[in-house]
Design a protein around this motif. Structure first.
Motif, mmCIF file in Angstrom:
data_model
loop_
_atom_site.group_PDB
_atom_site.id
_atom_site.type_symbol
_atom_site.label_atom_id
_atom_site.label_comp_id
_atom_site.label_asym_id
_atom_site.label_seq_id
_atom_site.Cartn_x
_atom_site.Cartn_y
_atom_site.Cartn_z
ATOM 1 N N GLU A 1 30.710 1.520 47.695
ATOM 2 C CA GLU A 1 29.558 2.350 47.359
ATOM 3 C C GLU A 1 29.773 3.793 47.803
ATOM 4 O O GLU A 1 29.383 4.737 47.097
ATOM 5 C CB GLU A 1 28.300 1.766 47.991
ATOM 6 N N LEU A 2 30.393 3.978 48.968
ATOM 7 C CA LEU A 2 30.663 5.332 49.444
ATOM 8 C C LEU A 2 31.684 6.021 48.543
ATOM 9 O O LEU A 2 31.498 7.189 48.158
ATOM 10 C CB LEU A 2 31.171 5.271 50.887
ATOM 11 N N LEU A 3 32.745 5.313 48.171
ATOM 12 C CA LEU A 3 33.747 5.907 47.293
ATOM 13 C C LEU A 3 33.149 6.216 45.915
ATOM 14 O O LEU A 3 33.426 7.271 45.332
ATOM 15 C CB LEU A 3 34.945 4.965 47.150
ATOM 16 N N GLU A 4 32.323 5.316 45.408
ATOM 17 C CA GLU A 4 31.687 5.552 44.105
ATOM 18 C C GLU A 4 30.827 6.817 44.138
ATOM 19 O O GLU A 4 30.846 7.624 43.198
ATOM 20 C CB GLU A 4 30.837 4.356 43.700
ATOM 21 N N LEU A 5 30.072 7.001 45.230
ATOM 22 C CA LEU A 5 29.244 8.197 45.361
ATOM 23 C C LEU A 5 30.108 9.456 45.349
ATOM 24 O O LEU A 5 29.773 10.446 44.675
ATOM 25 C CB LEU A 5 28.432 8.128 46.659
ATOM 26 N N LEU A 6 31.225 9.423 46.065
ATOM 27 C CA LEU A 6 32.109 10.588 46.116
ATOM 28 C C LEU A 6 32.768 10.847 44.764
ATOM 29 O O LEU A 6 32.908 11.992 44.340
ATOM 30 C CB LEU A 6 33.177 10.379 47.204
ATOM 31 N N VAL A 7 33.177 9.785 44.080
ATOM 32 C CA VAL A 7 33.808 9.942 42.763
ATOM 33 C C VAL A 7 32.815 10.512 41.762
ATOM 34 O O VAL A 7 33.149 11.401 40.961
ATOM 35 C CB VAL A 7 34.384 8.596 42.274
ATOM 36 N N ARG A 8 31.600 10.009 41.773
ATOM 37 C CA ARG A 8 30.582 10.513 40.843
ATOM 38 C C ARG A 8 30.266 11.982 41.099
ATOM 39 O O ARG A 8 29.761 12.687 40.210
ATOM 40 C CB ARG A 8 29.302 9.680 40.951
ATOM 41 N N ASN A 9 30.537 12.451 42.305
ATOM 42 C CA ASN A 9 30.264 13.840 42.664
ATOM 43 C C ASN A 9 31.550 14.563 43.027
ATOM 44 O O ASN A 9 31.566 15.439 43.896
ATOM 45 C CB ASN A 9 29.270 13.895 43.831
ATOM 46 N N SER A 10 32.631 14.210 42.342
ATOM 47 C CA SER A 10 33.942 14.809 42.616
ATOM 48 C C SER A 10 33.868 16.333 42.575
ATOM 49 O O SER A 10 33.312 16.923 41.646
ATOM 50 C CB SER A 10 34.954 14.312 41.585
ATOM 51 N N GLY A 11 34.424 16.969 43.634
ATOM 52 C CA GLY A 11 34.429 18.424 43.725
ATOM 53 C C GLY A 11 33.164 19.013 44.314
ATOM 54 O O GLY A 11 33.102 20.218 44.572
ATOM 55 N N ILE A 12 32.153 18.178 44.560
ATOM 56 C CA ILE A 12 30.882 18.640 45.132
ATOM 57 C C ILE A 12 30.802 18.209 46.590
ATOM 58 O O ILE A 12 31.037 17.044 46.907
ATOM 59 C CB ILE A 12 29.690 18.062 44.356
ATOM 60 N N VAL A 13 30.470 19.134 47.466
ATOM 61 C CA VAL A 13 30.329 18.803 48.889
ATOM 62 C C VAL A 13 28.997 18.092 49.092
ATOM 63 O O VAL A 13 27.932 18.640 48.759
ATOM 64 C CB VAL A 13 30.397 20.070 49.759
#
Length: 234
Positions: free
Chosen positions: A167-179
């Motif tokens: 779930e954490l990786l999915e959140l980061l992937v969905r917001n790739s490039g966004i801090v």
């Protein structure tokens, strides 16, 4: 809910409080009983004391996770060292409450776990809003994820991820490039902001980095000091 706590006074008080809150509680006194009950009647959520006679809470976690059981687990512990909490997370626990605890904090953490997993838990749960059907694959920075099958790959290598890691990786992937700041991540993944003193997020980012980044491969998850984390290739 399955509650395992060897201290009779704490067990009875917590069982009574949880029942009044609307949970259907089965309370047991040790890890052996906890495993037997979990196999007999799988619960929506487990609350486990760490230090129990016979089989302790950590071993209960390990056994259930080894069997493929992904029921959310909240640990109760009087052990305050960071390494002790890390040991519990490594064993498969989803969250921690330190003793002595405020029962309202226990309620809040249980609500967060059940929101994330869709467990019923309480007698009259609030129906979650319907979510749109996700796209089949997510791709960013050499990562590919299948949210429906809960599988992930980096450069064709499949990653073995726990539910929280996925779930954490999915959140980061969905917001790739966004801090993403710490509070946003805590709210989206745990449903509860543990505050600036919590190490939960840093621990899980460390787990992901070890699984994502093979020797020589560029790091994908970057720390933005004082803010949060971002997924990018460089």
């Amino acid at each position: 809910m399955l509650l395992a706590e060897d201290d009779r006074a704490i067990r009875h008080a917590l069982e009574r409080a949880l029942t009044l809150e609307g949970y259907r509680v089965t309370a047991v006194a040790d890890g052996v009983e906890a495993l037997a009950q979990a196999h007999r009647t799988p619960p929506d959520v487990l609350v486990l004391d760490v230090m129990m006679p016979g089989i302790d809470g950590l071993q209960v976690c390990r056994v259930l996770r080894a069997e493929g059981d992904r029921t959310p687990i909240l640990m109760l512990t009087a052990l305050v060292e960071t390494q002790d909490r890390i040991a519990g997370l490594d064993a498969g626990a989803d969250d921690y409450v330190l003793k002595p605890f405020d029962v309202e904090e226990v309620f809040a953490r249980l609500r967060a776990l059940l929101r994330r997993t869709g467990g019923a838990g309480a007698v009259a749960p609030v129906e979650a809003p319907k979510q749109p059907v996700p796209e089949r694959y997510l791709e960013a920075a050499g990562l590919k994820m299948d949210p429906q099958a809960r599988r992930a790959w980096r450069d064709g290598r499949e990653l073995e991820l726990t539910r929280t890691e996925f779930e954490l990786l999915e959140l980061l992937v969905r917001n790739s490039g966004i801090v993403l700041d710490h509070s946003t991540i805590y709210d989206r993944i745990w449903g509860y902001d543990f505050g600036p003193g919590s190490k939960n997020l840093a621990v899980y980012v460390g787990y992901l980095r070890r699984k994502l980044d093979e020797p020589g491969a560029p790091q994908l998850i970057h720390t933005v000091r004082g803010v949060g984390y971002v997924l990018r290739e460089n």
